[in-house]
Design a protein around this motif. Sequence first.
Motif, short mmCIF file in Angstrom:
data_model
loop_
_atom_site.label_atom_id
_atom_site.label_comp_id
_atom_site.label_asym_id
_atom_site.label_seq_id
_atom_site.Cartn_x
_atom_site.Cartn_y
_atom_site.Cartn_z
N GLU A 1 -8.01 -7.48 5.16
CA GLU A 1 -8.30 -8.85 4.96
C GLU A 1 -7.19 -9.78 6.02
N VAL B 1 0.98 -1.17 -0.01
CA VAL B 1 0.01 0.04 0.18
C VAL B 1 0.98 1.30 -0.04
N GLY C 1 -11.78 -4.67 -1.96
CA GLY C 1 -10.49 -4.15 -2.73
C GLY C 1 -10.45 -4.64 -4.19
N ILE D 1 -5.40 1.17 -3.65
CA ILE D 1 -6.72 0.94 -2.89
C ILE D 1 -6.97 -0.53 -2.62
N CYS D 2 -7.01 -1.40 -3.67
CA CYS D 2 -6.77 -2.78 -3.65
C CYS D 2 -6.26 -3.26 -2.67
N VAL E 1 -5.13 -1.72 0.09
CA VAL E 1 -5.61 -1.50 1.41
C VAL E 1 -6.80 -2.52 1.98
N GLY E 2 -7.81 -2.88 1.03
CA GLY E 2 -8.58 -4.16 1.31
C GLY E 2 -7.96 -5.28 1.67
N LEU E 3 -6.95 -5.73 0.82
CA LEU E 3 -6.13 -6.90 1.04
C LEU E 3 -5.31 -6.77 2.63
N THR E 4 -4.97 -5.57 2.98
CA THR E 4 -4.32 -5.46 4.23
C THR E 4 -5.44 -5.60 5.36
#
Length: 90
Positions: free
Chosen positions: A48, A20, A75, A40-41, A43-46
């Motif tokens: 998760e 990120v 994400g 941003i993707c 961020v979602g995986l983080t």
Amino acid sequence: MSHLPEMVYVLCSLTAFVCVVLLLRSYARTGVRLLLWAGICFVGLTFENVILFVDKVVIDDVDLAAWRNGAALIGLLFLLYGLIWEARAA
């Protein structure tokens, strides 16, 4: 008792967070919008990975799989939107 799974969860979260930082820093420097969507993707995986750690280590009796999958899905939807947006702009 081995702490290897906990260490793997933490390292995965840290790796996603570093991605990120690197992606968004590169976006700020170059202005390439695809880097923004990828950041941003991640961020979602983080999120998760953090939820995975909480689910497996901190809260043992509650299943947070739906929250984990939701964070990853959001994400990836941002990345998909960015890919489609960039393909239309080109």
